[in-house]
Design an enzyme around this catalytic site. Structure first.
Site, mmCIF file in Angstrom:
data_model
loop_
_atom_site.group_PDB
_atom_site.id
_atom_site.type_symbol
_atom_site.label_atom_id
_atom_site.label_comp_id
_atom_site.label_asym_id
_atom_site.label_seq_id
_atom_site.Cartn_x
_atom_site.Cartn_y
_atom_site.Cartn_z
ATOM 1 N N LYS A 193 3.801 10.209 3.560
ATOM 2 C CA LYS A 193 4.584 9.036 3.167
ATOM 3 C C LYS A 193 5.698 9.441 2.203
ATOM 4 O O LYS A 193 6.824 8.953 2.310
ATOM 5 C CB LYS A 193 3.654 7.977 2.553
ATOM 6 C CG LYS A 193 2.766 7.331 3.616
ATOM 7 C CD LYS A 193 1.568 6.590 3.055
ATOM 8 C CE LYS A 193 0.631 6.168 4.195
ATOM 9 N NZ LYS A 193 -0.685 5.706 3.736
ATOM 10 N N GLN A 226 -3.606 4.286 -1.941
ATOM 11 C CA GLN A 226 -4.165 4.932 -0.750
ATOM 12 C C GLN A 226 -5.639 4.545 -0.601
ATOM 13 O O GLN A 226 -6.414 4.632 -1.535
ATOM 14 C CB GLN A 226 -4.003 6.460 -0.845
ATOM 15 C CG GLN A 226 -4.442 7.202 0.403
ATOM 16 C CD GLN A 226 -3.641 6.837 1.653
ATOM 17 O OE1 GLN A 226 -2.423 6.705 1.622
ATOM 18 N NE2 GLN A 226 -4.333 6.646 2.778
ATOM 19 N N ASP A 242 2.430 -2.629 1.262
ATOM 20 C CA ASP A 242 1.422 -2.223 2.247
ATOM 21 C C ASP A 242 0.634 -3.445 2.750
ATOM 22 O O ASP A 242 -0.213 -3.325 3.620
ATOM 23 C CB ASP A 242 0.472 -1.193 1.600
ATOM 24 C CG ASP A 242 -0.249 -0.334 2.625
ATOM 25 O OD1 ASP A 242 0.267 -0.195 3.754
ATOM 26 O OD2 ASP A 242 -1.336 0.186 2.315
#
Ligand code: NAP
Length: 283
Positions: free
Chosen positions: A49, A93, A116
């Site tokens: 990313k 994450q 996200d």
């Protein structure tokens, strides 16, 4: 059968995000990544990313916490990024170490930086059809369908998996596109029968080749969101491709589009926009 590749679509989304990032005056958009622990797969995902950010003209900042970090420490780190005006998007994450309250950590992300799409706010926005950031993998699935001319309206969609970051939001987004959605999970009876009825199958289980090729209705569209060690998806690809009209490869299907959406939403966050266009009817 045709392949529903994600690489070309991801390229398009990233090129557009890069163009919009360049068009900004002032600083570049900035994505903060947060990782608790050193799980090798998570380390790799975060690096991927960050590399994509650099190639797209997005700054990234990384906060690494030890695997022993407490929920309180993780929440504090995320809260600090939330208050930092130089940070536009925050990615925690997943998964976090087992002793951490993952939901509390996700909820520390302010909705305007939830690029996200993991917070309750973003989930509610997806469910109500209101502007907000989408969960990246489910949003990527809808974009893949759009890019390949698949209209879910009136179609029977079967989503296998009900995780808060994948199966459930994928079901919400397909419902918002007027599909008739069945959500299957580990307690579903006669899973194969459900899948056999499906015009669109979304596999989000996390078990290699779990969805058998002979469950697929001839002509169905198959989206494999699974990603298992050895680059294996959740669908028995070689058999399923013989029956499907469209099928995503693994790798090169859902994965690249997921990252592209993350970056697209980071630029949108920097510009003070949500991303309402994925949800259409939103009843
Ligand atoms: P997860 O949180 O482990 O959820 C798995 C889901 O599968 C659960 O809802 C579970 O049901 C269901 N399931 C397990 N066994 C089943 C069975 N025998 N029959 C039917 N359903 C069953 O996983 P996740 O985070 O959603 O991820 C799923 C997969 O997607 C993984 O391979 C992951 O690597 C991949 N993924 C890919 C991306 C990407 O960017 N491409 C992003 C995220 C995840 P219960 O709820 O009943 O336990």
């Amino acid at each position: 059968m045709a392949l529903m590749s994600g690489t070309a679509l991801a390229r398009e989304i990233l090129d557009d995000a890069a163009r919009r990032a360049r068009a900004r005056t002032g600083r570049k958009p900035c994505l903060a990544t947060v990782l608790a622990g050193d799980d090798p797969a998570s380390v790799t995902y975060v690096r991927m990313k960050q590399k994509r950010c650099a190639a797209t003209g997005i700054d990234s900042r990384h906060v690494a916490l030890p695997a022993s970090a407490t929920t309180r420490e993780l929440v504090a780190a995320i809260t600090e990024l939330g208050e930092d005006e130089a940070v536009d998007g925050i990615l925690l994450q997943h998964p976090v170490p087992r002793h951490i309250d993952e939901r509390a950590a996700f909820e520390a992300i302010p909705p305007g930086k939830d690029v996200d799409g993991v917070t309750m706010h973003s989930f509610a926005a997806m469910a109500f059809g209101l502007p907000g950031f989408v969960s990246c993998t489910p949003g990527g699935i809808v974009r893949l369908l759009d890019a390949h001319g698949v209209d879910p309206a009136g179609q029977r969609a079967v989503v296998i998996g009900r995780s808060p970051i994948l199966g459930k939001p994928a079901a919400m987004l397909l419902l918002a596109r007027d599909a008739t959605v069945t959500v299957c999970h580990s307690r579903t009876a006669n899973l194969a029968e459900h899948v056999r009825q499906a015009d669109i199958v979304v596999a989000a289980v996390g078990k290699p080749e779990f969805v058998r090729g002979d469950w697929i209705k001839p002509g169905a569209v198959v989206v494999d969101a699974g990603y298992n060690p050895g680059n294996v998806g959740d669908v028995e690809f070689d058999q399923a491709r013989q029956r499907a009209s469209l099928i995503t490869p693994v790798p090169g299907g859902v994965g690249p589009v997921t990252i592209a959406l993350l970056l697209e939403q980071t630029v949108a966050a920097a510009n003070g926009e949500g991303q309402p266009e994925i949800v259409q009817s939103g009843r």
